[in-house]
Enzyme design. Structure first.
Site, PDB file in Angstrom:
ATOM      1  N   LYS A  24       0.851  -1.213   0.000  1.00 12.98           N
ATOM      2  CA  LYS A  24       0.000   0.000   0.000  1.00 12.98           C
ATOM      3  C   LYS A  24       0.874   1.247   0.000  1.00 12.98           C
ATOM      4  CE  LYS A  24      -1.703   1.641   4.084  1.00 12.98           C
ATOM      5  NZ  LYS A  24      -1.476   3.069   4.362  1.00 12.98           N
ATOM      6  N   ASN A  25       1.893   1.267   0.898  1.00  6.09           N
ATOM      7  CA  ASN A  25       2.675   2.487   1.094  1.00  6.09           C
ATOM      8  C   ASN A  25       3.702   2.748  -0.001  1.00  6.09           C
ATOM      9  OD1 ASN A  25       1.125   2.945   3.286  1.00  6.09           O
ATOM     10  ND2 ASN A  25       2.645   2.305   4.784  1.00  6.09           N
ATOM     11  N   ARG A  94      -4.983  11.147   3.965  1.00  4.28           N
ATOM     12  CA  ARG A  94      -3.938  12.144   4.080  1.00  4.28           C
ATOM     13  C   ARG A  94      -2.774  11.850   3.120  1.00  4.28           C
ATOM     14  NH1 ARG A  94       0.187  11.393   6.488  1.00  4.28           N
ATOM     15  NH2 ARG A  94       0.416  13.587   7.028  1.00  4.28           N
ATOM     16  N   CYS A 118      -4.398  12.359  12.428  1.00  3.77           N
ATOM     17  CA  CYS A 118      -5.205  11.144  12.559  1.00  3.77           C
ATOM     18  C   CYS A 118      -5.008  10.632  13.982  1.00  3.77           C
ATOM     19  CB  CYS A 118      -4.772  10.102  11.525  1.00  3.77           C
ATOM     20  SG  CYS A 118      -3.148   9.457  11.862  1.00  3.77           S
ATOM     21  N   ARG A 123       0.676  14.277  12.327  1.00  2.00           N
ATOM     22  CA  ARG A 123       1.038  14.016  10.919  1.00  2.00           C
ATOM     23  C   ARG A 123       1.357  15.329  10.189  1.00  2.00           C
ATOM     24  NH1 ARG A 123      -0.788   8.869   9.788  1.00  2.00           N
ATOM     25  NH2 ARG A 123       0.907   8.808   8.280  1.00  2.00           N
ATOM     26  N   ASP A 126       5.573  19.816   7.787  1.00  2.00           N
ATOM     27  CA  ASP A 126       6.556  20.909   7.751  1.00  2.00           C
ATOM     28  C   ASP A 126       7.839  20.522   7.018  1.00  2.00           C
ATOM     29  OD1 ASP A 126       8.320  20.346  10.759  1.00  2.00           O
ATOM     30  OD2 ASP A 126       6.615  19.181  10.079  1.00  2.00           O
ATOM     31  N   ASP A 309       4.811   0.379  12.079  1.00  2.00           N
ATOM     32  CA  ASP A 309       3.565  -0.226  11.597  1.00  2.00           C
ATOM     33  C   ASP A 309       3.398  -1.674  12.055  1.00  2.00           C
ATOM     34  OD1 ASP A 309       3.633   1.492   8.375  1.00  2.00           O
ATOM     35  OD2 ASP A 309       3.120   2.154  10.391  1.00  2.00           O
ATOM     36  N   VAL A 331       8.396   6.913  16.633  1.00  2.00           N
ATOM     37  CA  VAL A 331       8.060   7.547  15.352  1.00  2.00           C
ATOM     38  C   VAL A 331       6.809   8.412  15.440  1.00  2.00           C
ATOM     39  CG1 VAL A 331       7.495   7.112  12.928  1.00  2.00           C
ATOM     40  CG2 VAL A 331       9.222   5.704  14.071  1.00  2.00           C
ATOM     41  N   ARG A 401      -8.626  -0.208   4.679  1.00  2.00           N
ATOM     42  CA  ARG A 401      -7.755   0.772   4.010  1.00  2.00           C
ATOM     43  C   ARG A 401      -6.459   0.124   3.546  1.00  2.00           C
ATOM     44  NH1 ARG A 401      -5.869   5.166   7.506  1.00  2.00           N
ATOM     45  NH2 ARG A 401      -4.644   5.463   5.619  1.00  2.00           N
TER      46      ARG A 401
HETATM   47  C1  EPZ Z   1       4.451   6.717   6.080  1.00  2.00           C
HETATM   48  O1  EPZ Z   1       3.796   7.792   6.715  1.00  2.00           O
HETATM   49  C2  EPZ Z   1       3.451   5.571   6.071  1.00  2.00           C
HETATM   50  N1  EPZ Z   1       2.252   5.964   5.335  1.00  2.00           N
HETATM   51  C3  EPZ Z   1       3.070   5.209   7.507  1.00  2.00           C
HETATM   52  O2  EPZ Z   1       2.215   4.055   7.436  1.00  2.00           O
HETATM   53  C4  EPZ Z   1       4.332   4.821   8.271  1.00  2.00           C
HETATM   54  O3  EPZ Z   1       3.998   4.542   9.606  1.00  2.00           O
HETATM   55  C5  EPZ Z   1       5.336   5.991   8.211  1.00  2.00           C
HETATM   56  O4  EPZ Z   1       5.620   6.312   6.830  1.00  2.00           O
HETATM   57  C6  EPZ Z   1       6.647   5.652   8.895  1.00  2.00           C
HETATM   58  O5  EPZ Z   1       7.210   4.516   8.301  1.00  2.00           O
HETATM   59  C7  EPZ Z   1       2.281   5.959   3.983  1.00  2.00           C
HETATM   60  O6  EPZ Z   1       3.301   5.693   3.362  1.00  2.00           O
HETATM   61  C8  EPZ Z   1       0.998   6.326   3.287  1.00  2.00           C
HETATM   62  P1  EPZ Z   1       6.828  10.068   8.062  1.00  2.00           P
HETATM   63  P2  EPZ Z   1       4.467   9.283   6.664  1.00  2.00           P
HETATM   64  O7  EPZ Z   1       6.742  11.282   7.216  1.00  2.00           O
HETATM   65  O8  EPZ Z   1       5.104   9.506   5.339  1.00  2.00           O
HETATM   66  C9  EPZ Z   1       6.574  13.291  11.589  1.00  2.00           C
HETATM   67  C10 EPZ Z   1       0.354   2.731   7.856  1.00  2.00           C
HETATM   68  O9  EPZ Z   1      -0.057   2.179   8.891  1.00  2.00           O
HETATM   69  N2  EPZ Z   1       6.653  14.270  10.493  1.00  2.00           N
HETATM   70  O10 EPZ Z   1       8.051   9.223   8.017  1.00  2.00           O
HETATM   71  O11 EPZ Z   1       3.453  10.249   7.123  1.00  2.00           O
HETATM   72  C11 EPZ Z   1       5.271  12.511  11.542  1.00  2.00           C
HETATM   73  O12 EPZ Z   1       4.252  13.223  12.217  1.00  2.00           O
HETATM   74  C12 EPZ Z   1       0.868   4.150   7.920  1.00  2.00           C
HETATM   75  O13 EPZ Z   1       0.404   2.183   6.720  1.00  2.00           O
HETATM   76  C13 EPZ Z   1       6.730  15.619  10.817  1.00  2.00           C
HETATM   77  O14 EPZ Z   1       6.709  16.000  11.990  1.00  2.00           O
HETATM   78  O15 EPZ Z   1       5.593   9.113   7.780  1.00  2.00           O
HETATM   79  C14 EPZ Z   1       5.627  11.230  12.235  1.00  2.00           C
HETATM   80  O16 EPZ Z   1       5.566  11.436  13.629  1.00  2.00           O
HETATM   81  C15 EPZ Z   1       0.750   4.758   9.307  1.00  2.00           C
HETATM   82  N3  EPZ Z   1       6.803  16.525   9.802  1.00  2.00           N
HETATM   83  C16 EPZ Z   1       7.078  11.003  11.807  1.00  2.00           C
HETATM   84  O17 EPZ Z   1       7.578  12.278  11.396  1.00  2.00           O
HETATM   85  C17 EPZ Z   1       6.809  16.130   8.484  1.00  2.00           C
HETATM   86  O18 EPZ Z   1       6.894  17.011   7.602  1.00  2.00           O
HETATM   87  C18 EPZ Z   1       7.230  10.011  10.661  1.00  2.00           C
HETATM   88  O19 EPZ Z   1       6.509  10.515   9.572  1.00  2.00           O
HETATM   89  C19 EPZ Z   1       6.732  14.760   8.184  1.00  2.00           C
HETATM   90  C20 EPZ Z   1       6.658  13.843   9.204  1.00  2.00           C
END
Ligand code: EPZ
Length: 426
Positions: A24-25, A94, A118, A123, A126, A309, A331, A401
């Site tokens: 999916k991701n 999102r 969420c 999420r 920035d 995850d 994370v 999902r």
């Molecule tokens: C991706 O989310 C995945 N989703 C998530 O899977 C997965 O848990 C995550 O990567 C980490 O591996 C998809 O690919 C659709 P991040 P993403 O940007 O890209 C913070 C699932 O269950 N952050 O690496 O959103 C953020 O809030 C889902 O399939 C900022 O603060 O993950 C989080 O705490 C859940 N500012 C952390 O970093 C930003 O600009 C990791 O986020 C971006 C992220």
């Protein structure tokens, strides 16, 4: 609370082989990347799940045609004439924010509704914005919509990410591939899905090196030189890890087929630490267990660290293991809601900030529980399979999902699980 639920009869074991769907991701971002090539791309091994359906709607709203033939998506972006993605679509998923980078790459501008948070966290985006600003993008926010422009065009830059954000790395990649000059993304995400995206972008004519490492280098090429392609999505390591946790839970043997074991090295290490036997082939992993589960500590971290995850699924294992396990979620800021539901089934868990202290309980009892996110929901069904009595898992739209035919795959392994649209009378 969603209408449908899953009724689980407990005291069952899982054994056999299950075919893992495409990731999916990864698929969601591969679909977004197709916007950079004029014409029809084919993305194969795409899971039939609701997030993919939403991303298909996002692309259609932009003017693309998206046709599913079995597990392939035929995406023709020739007629894409819009760079605007409205709130009603972004609010449903999102991950729609993944079109930001490719729209900027294709049109030099984009208008995308700001994604909300969420259950598992704020999420924020920035890092996406800071990274894209380094490439010459200007952002304004107008009543919840992100307005991106590139008055001086996209220019390559050396960008250091504050955190190896998956989404930020992906959005930057999909803009940098058509920027003037070269880009270095330092402290980039290293997830297998990043490598899959880079492979597809290179198949389209992009010039990227270092995918899968913390330093990715991109040599910008003209947009006109990018072309459609045929690309096969990698297997879903989180779906695979979920079924492996199910096999470890009940003893197995369970084999997940269609997954590169290299994607799950840390999870495999933890399964072995908890007393499981794990064997791997080129595209499969088999787990079994004879003795008791033993406790272990887990720290979730960006890849190649333990995947967040799989945190809920392994907390379930820890709740039935001998001894005390400390699980630390590094994370996301709020990803322990699963623990509260598991405690309702008899698990002994103490939450302290981003640590969960899990004391192995003898057994779990079936109960009505609710999915808070897709991974927690999948883990609650597994908990019901091993619990005493019946469990009803509500809000299963979260599970739909990210898991294709989760109930059917579990039934093929011996589970007694049924989807039902009425409160279960047990
Ligand atoms: C991706 O989310 C995945 N989703 C998530 O899977 C997965 O848990 C995550 O990567 C980490 O591996 C998809 O690919 C659709 P991040 P993403 O940007 O890209 C913070 C699932 O269950 N952050 O690496 O959103 C953020 O809030 C889902 O399939 C900022 O603060 O993950 C989080 O705490 C859940 N500012 C952390 O970093 C930003 O600009 C990791 O986020 C971006 C992220």
């Amino acid at each position: 609370m969603g209408k449908e639920s899953i009724l689980v009869r407990g005291n069952k074991t899982l054994s056999g082989e299950v075919k893992i769907s495409g990731a999916k991701n990864s698929a969601l971002k591969l679909m977004a990347a197709s916007l950079l090539g004029q014409g029809q791309s084919t993305i194969q091994n795409v899971p039939d799940i609701s997030d993919i359906a939403i991303m298909s709607d996002v692309l259609r709203r932009l003017g693309a045609s998206v046709q599913r033939i079995d597990h392939s998506l035929l995406i023709d972006t020739s007629a894409v004439d819009s760079f605007s993605t409205p709130y009603e679509l972004v609010s449903r998923m999102r991950a729609s924010i993944s079109v930001l980078g490719p729209l900027i790459g294709r049109f030099g501008q984009a208008q995308v509704a700001m994604p909300g948070g969420c259950q598992i966290g704020a999420r924020k985006i920035d890092m996406h914005l800071v990274g894209l600003e380094s490439l010459g993008v200007l952002f304004e926010v107008d009543h919840g919509t992100l307005i991106a422009t590139t008055p001086d065009g996209l220019r390559g830059a050396h960008v250091v990410l504050e955190f190896p954000s998956v989404g930020a790395t992906e959005n930057m990649l999909m803009a940098a591939v058509v920027a003037e000059g070269s880009t270095v993304i330092e402290n980039a995400a290293r997830e297998p899905e990043i490598v899959d995206l880079c492979n597809m972008l290179c198949d389209m004519g992009a010039r990227i090196s270092g995918a899968g490492t913390a330093n990715i280098e991109v040599e910008g090429v003209p947009l006109s030189s990018l072309h459609p392609c045929v690309h096969e999505t990698i297997g879903d390591r989180i779906e695979a890890g979920t079924f492996l946790a199910g096999g470890a839970l009940t003893g197995g043997p369970v084999t997940v087929q269609g997954i590169d074991p290299d994607y799950l090295r840390m999870a495999i290490m933890k399964l072995k630490a908890m007393g499981c036997v794990v064997s791997c082939g080129e595209d499969y992993i088999t787990v079994s267990r004879n003795g008791d589960l033993t406790s272990t500590d887990i720290q979730t971290l960006p890849h190649p660290g333990f995947p967040t995850d799989l945190q809920a699924q392994f907390m379930l294992l820890a709740s039935l293991a001998d001894g005390i396990s400390v699980i630390t979620e590094n994370v996301f800021e709020n990803r322990f809601m699963f623990a509260s539901e598991l405690m309702r089934m008899g698990a002994d868990i103490t939450l302290e900030d981003h640590h969960a202290i899990v004391r192995g309980a003898g057994a779990l009892q079936g109960a009505p529980v609710s999915s808070t996110d897709l991974r927690a929901g999948a883990a609650l069904v597994l908990a019901g399979i091993v619990a005493e009595g019946y469990t009803t898992v509500y809000d299963i739209q979260h599970i739909d999902r990210g898991y294709e035919d989760y109930v059917g795959k579990l039934r093929s392994l011996g589970a007694d699980v049924t989807r039902t649209d009425a409160p279960a009378q047990v």
